[in-house]
Design an enzyme around this catalytic site. Structure first.
Site, PDB file in Angstrom:
ATOM      1  N   CYS A 157       0.820  -1.232   0.000  1.00  0.00           N
ATOM      2  CA  CYS A 157       0.000   0.000   0.000  1.00  0.00           C
ATOM      3  C   CYS A 157       0.845   1.269   0.000  1.00  0.00           C
ATOM      4  CB  CYS A 157      -0.870   0.049   1.243  1.00  0.00           C
ATOM      5  SG  CYS A 157      -1.837  -1.412   1.470  1.00  0.00           S
TER       6      CYS A 157
HETATM    7  N1  CO8 Z   1     -21.370  -9.459   1.883  1.00  0.00           N
HETATM    8  C1  CO8 Z   1     -22.140  -9.644   2.987  1.00  0.00           C
HETATM    9  N2  CO8 Z   1     -21.650  -9.838   4.220  1.00  0.00           N
HETATM   10  C2  CO8 Z   1     -20.307  -9.843   4.346  1.00  0.00           C
HETATM   11  C3  CO8 Z   1     -19.446  -9.660   3.248  1.00  0.00           C
HETATM   12  C4  CO8 Z   1     -20.020  -9.478   1.976  1.00  0.00           C
HETATM   13  N3  CO8 Z   1     -19.255  -9.298   0.884  1.00  0.00           N
HETATM   14  N4  CO8 Z   1     -18.170  -9.692   3.688  1.00  0.00           N
HETATM   15  C5  CO8 Z   1     -18.230  -9.902   5.011  1.00  0.00           C
HETATM   16  N5  CO8 Z   1     -19.511 -10.001   5.411  1.00  0.00           N
HETATM   17  C6  CO8 Z   1     -20.010 -10.254   6.764  1.00  0.00           C
HETATM   18  C7  CO8 Z   1     -18.956 -10.913   7.644  1.00  0.00           C
HETATM   19  O1  CO8 Z   1     -18.864 -12.292   7.402  1.00  0.00           O
HETATM   20  C8  CO8 Z   1     -19.460 -10.571   9.031  1.00  0.00           C
HETATM   21  O2  CO8 Z   1     -20.497 -11.423   9.382  1.00  0.00           O
HETATM   22  P1  CO8 Z   1     -20.636 -11.953  10.890  1.00  0.00           P
HETATM   23  O3  CO8 Z   1     -20.776 -10.711  11.723  1.00  0.00           O
HETATM   24  O4  CO8 Z   1     -21.820 -12.806  10.826  1.00  0.00           O
HETATM   25  O5  CO8 Z   1     -19.350 -12.656  11.169  1.00  0.00           O
HETATM   26  C9  CO8 Z   1     -20.050  -9.179   8.824  1.00  0.00           C
HETATM   27  O6  CO8 Z   1     -20.319  -9.057   7.421  1.00  0.00           O
HETATM   28  C10 CO8 Z   1     -19.090  -8.091   9.249  1.00  0.00           C
HETATM   29  O7  CO8 Z   1     -17.789  -8.417   8.724  1.00  0.00           O
HETATM   30  P2  CO8 Z   1     -16.522  -7.577   9.046  1.00  0.00           P
HETATM   31  O8  CO8 Z   1     -16.450  -7.293  10.518  1.00  0.00           O
HETATM   32  O9  CO8 Z   1     -15.337  -8.234   8.397  1.00  0.00           O
HETATM   33  O10 CO8 Z   1     -16.909  -6.238   8.247  1.00  0.00           O
HETATM   34  P3  CO8 Z   1     -16.232  -4.871   8.332  1.00  0.00           P
HETATM   35  O11 CO8 Z   1     -17.238  -3.852   8.661  1.00  0.00           O
HETATM   36  O12 CO8 Z   1     -14.962  -4.901   9.129  1.00  0.00           O
HETATM   37  O13 CO8 Z   1     -15.805  -4.621   6.819  1.00  0.00           O
HETATM   38  C11 CO8 Z   1     -13.769  -4.653   5.560  1.00  0.00           C
HETATM   39  C12 CO8 Z   1     -14.884  -5.498   6.187  1.00  0.00           C
HETATM   40  C13 CO8 Z   1     -14.400  -3.790   4.489  1.00  0.00           C
HETATM   41  C14 CO8 Z   1     -12.745  -5.589   4.915  1.00  0.00           C
HETATM   42  C15 CO8 Z   1     -13.091  -3.765   6.636  1.00  0.00           C
HETATM   43  O14 CO8 Z   1     -12.774  -4.514   7.774  1.00  0.00           O
HETATM   44  C16 CO8 Z   1     -11.858  -3.072   6.156  1.00  0.00           C
HETATM   45  O15 CO8 Z   1     -11.825  -2.413   5.141  1.00  0.00           O
HETATM   46  N6  CO8 Z   1     -10.788  -3.147   6.942  1.00  0.00           N
HETATM   47  C17 CO8 Z   1      -9.558  -2.485   6.624  1.00  0.00           C
HETATM   48  C18 CO8 Z   1      -8.884  -3.310   5.642  1.00  0.00           C
HETATM   49  C19 CO8 Z   1      -7.730  -2.611   4.987  1.00  0.00           C
HETATM   50  O16 CO8 Z   1      -7.547  -1.432   4.976  1.00  0.00           O
HETATM   51  N7  CO8 Z   1      -6.947  -3.432   4.413  1.00  0.00           N
HETATM   52  C20 CO8 Z   1      -5.860  -2.974   3.703  1.00  0.00           C
HETATM   53  C21 CO8 Z   1      -5.993  -3.554   2.395  1.00  0.00           C
HETATM   54  S1  CO8 Z   1      -4.443  -3.981   1.829  1.00  0.00           S
HETATM   55  C22 CO8 Z   1      -3.945  -2.797   0.788  1.00  0.00           C
HETATM   56  O17 CO8 Z   1      -4.485  -1.716   0.752  1.00  0.00           O
HETATM   57  C23 CO8 Z   1      -2.851  -3.165  -0.198  1.00  0.00           C
HETATM   58  C24 CO8 Z   1      -2.438  -4.603  -0.100  1.00  0.00           C
HETATM   59  C25 CO8 Z   1      -1.723  -5.050  -1.305  1.00  0.00           C
HETATM   60  C26 CO8 Z   1      -2.595  -5.088  -2.539  1.00  0.00           C
HETATM   61  C27 CO8 Z   1      -3.337  -6.344  -2.717  1.00  0.00           C
HETATM   62  C28 CO8 Z   1      -3.996  -6.423  -4.085  1.00  0.00           C
HETATM   63  C29 CO8 Z   1      -4.745  -7.682  -4.362  1.00  0.00           C
END
Ligand code: CO8
Length: 374
Positions: A157
């Site tokens: 990132c």
């Molecule tokens: N549809 C419906 N429900 C879903 C989905 C979906 N697609 N996905 C998850 N859920 C469900 C979960 O299973 C969970 O259900 P339960 O409560 O029953 O267990 C519920 O929704 C809530 O899940 P989360 O707590 O995981 O949901 P969040 O509100 O945390 O959102 C995110 C998930 C969007 C992933 C969030 O946590 C997030 O964005 N976190 C930060 C992540 C981040 O910044 N990561 C960095 C990314 S890496 C990067 O930027 C570069 C890396 C290198 C590049 C890679 C390229 C491929």
């Protein structure tokens, strides 16, 4: 007095194809239904977990993403494939990422009023390079006819900001006269489109910037790099285990751990305070506070992260003008996100206005630059 180091131009290239949340979810849900049907017995016996369904509403609410660009759309929505279909190019043709990089580089050169002869260093900085050698940067250098040297660097990132730091240092040290930093973020081949938690996160794009001395800059919008700040802290919460050793490991190259995977909640909780502390300390170095910053070009991973970070820094909800969001149309484009925000939202700033460019994410890594419009 020495001439300040500046960003004198920026470039953006986006693919012709995009995928909306609705299209992506429709394909994923059809895949999940098929998987659950085909593996009914193993699921009933508790040997496999059923694939849960995805939802376009969840994606938009949890991430701010409505759509993403993809370099190649074929294959991604095919439930019997679930990955882009990118034909391998022969060795005598330009590679995919070099092609993406060159589009963005040409746009940046144009905006900085430069020609390839003016550049003497090329850095290709992104989350993945499609091969180890020869460096993509050297391929781009050759294709553009740039003399000097070129190299690739990977910091996930923070690849773009960390590369701008290196460019700043080279110009300040006098070891380069103009550096072209390019971020061809071809993320889609590493996305696990079979995983509900991460299938929606990433998009493909390429960005570029020109860094040089103010006394050689000849463009309309010139930003002094007042200073740079970087920090890294090891975390396994965002990871991909794909690499050149994979073949020798005798493991499945299609296994989930060979693709992007993360503990999204943990990342959210751990990275936000790190970013707030980092940015506050960086501003304090110049005796600046958040009120002095006219524009926040923040990393674009998740709208709720950006809201939380900017609320902590500003003590209020920032306007979209103060802290632009490009996630809705571009999704998370790894290191390119904050550069897209800069590219789209910098021309209205006035001389003397301060902006902060910052990346945060995998590594963990955080990289910032304090910029002043000249
Ligand atoms: N549809 C419906 N429900 C879903 C989905 C979906 N697609 N996905 C998850 N859920 C469900 C979960 O299973 C969970 O259900 P339960 O409560 O029953 O267990 C519920 O929704 C809530 O899940 P989360 O707590 O995981 O949901 P969040 O509100 O945390 O959102 C995110 C998930 C969007 C992933 C969030 O946590 C997030 O964005 N976190 C930060 C992540 C981040 O910044 N990561 C960095 C990314 S890496 C990067 O930027 C570069 C890396 C290198 C590049 C890679 C390229 C491929």
């Amino acid at each position: 007095m020495t001439s300040p180091v500046v960003i004198s131009g920026s470039g953006l290239w986006k693919p012709a194809h995009s995928i909306s949340n609705e299209e992506l979810v429709m394909a994923y849900n059809a895949y999940a239904d098929q998987f659950n049907h085909q593996h009914l017995k193993e699921i009933e016996d508790g040997e496999l977990k059923p694939k849960p369904l995805s939802s376009a509403e969840f994606i938009e609410k949890a991430s701010g993403i409505k759509s993403r660009y993809v370099y190649v759309k074929e294959g991604v929505l095919d439930i019997d494939r679930m990955r882009p279909d990118i034909p391998e190019r022969p060795e005598n043709e330009l590679s995919d990422q070099a092609e993406m990089a060159i589009y963005a580089a040409k746009d940046a050169l144009k905006s900085a009023n430069k020609t390839p002869e003016d550049i003497d260093v090329v850095i290709v900085a992104c989350a993945y390079t499609q091969r180890s050698y020869p460096a993509l940067a050297i391929e781009v250098q050759g294709a553009l006819g740039i003399k000097g040297f070129a190299f690739d660097m990977l910091v996930a990132c923070s690849a773009a900001t960390f590369a701008l730091h290196r460019a700043y240092e080279m110009i300040a040290a006098g070891t380069a006269k103009a550096v072209l930093v390019i971020n061809p973020e071809l993320t889609s081949p590493q996305v696990n489109y079979c995983d509900r938690d991460s299938h929606f996160i990433f998009g493909d794009v390429a960005t570029a910037m020109i860094v040089e001395n103010a006394d050689t800059a000849a463009s309309e919008h010139i930003f002094e790099i007042m200073s740079t700040k970087a920090v890294t802290q090891y975390s396994n919460n965002i990871r991909s285990n794909f690499g050149y050793v994979s073949r020798a490991n005798d493991t499945d190259p299609f296994a989930e751990d060979k693709l992007f995977h993360q503990e999204g909640r943990k990342v959210f909780k751990e990275v936000c305070p790190m970013a707030v502390e980092h940015i506050s300390e960086h501003l304090a170095r110049h005796e600046l506070s958040s009120e002095n910053v006219s524009r926040w070009w923040l990393h674009q991973a998740n709208i709720n992260m950006n809201t939380l970070i900017s609320r902590k820094l500003l003590g209020k909800q920032p306007t979209l003008e103060e802290a632009p969001i490009v996630l809705d149309t571009y999704a998370n484009t790894a290191s390119a996100g904050s550069i897209i925000a800069f590219y789209l939202y910098h021309k209205d700033l006035q001389s003397g206005d301060i902006g902060l460019l910052c990346s945060f994410g995998a590594g963990y890594s955080i990289g910032s630059l304090i910029l002043k419009k000249l």
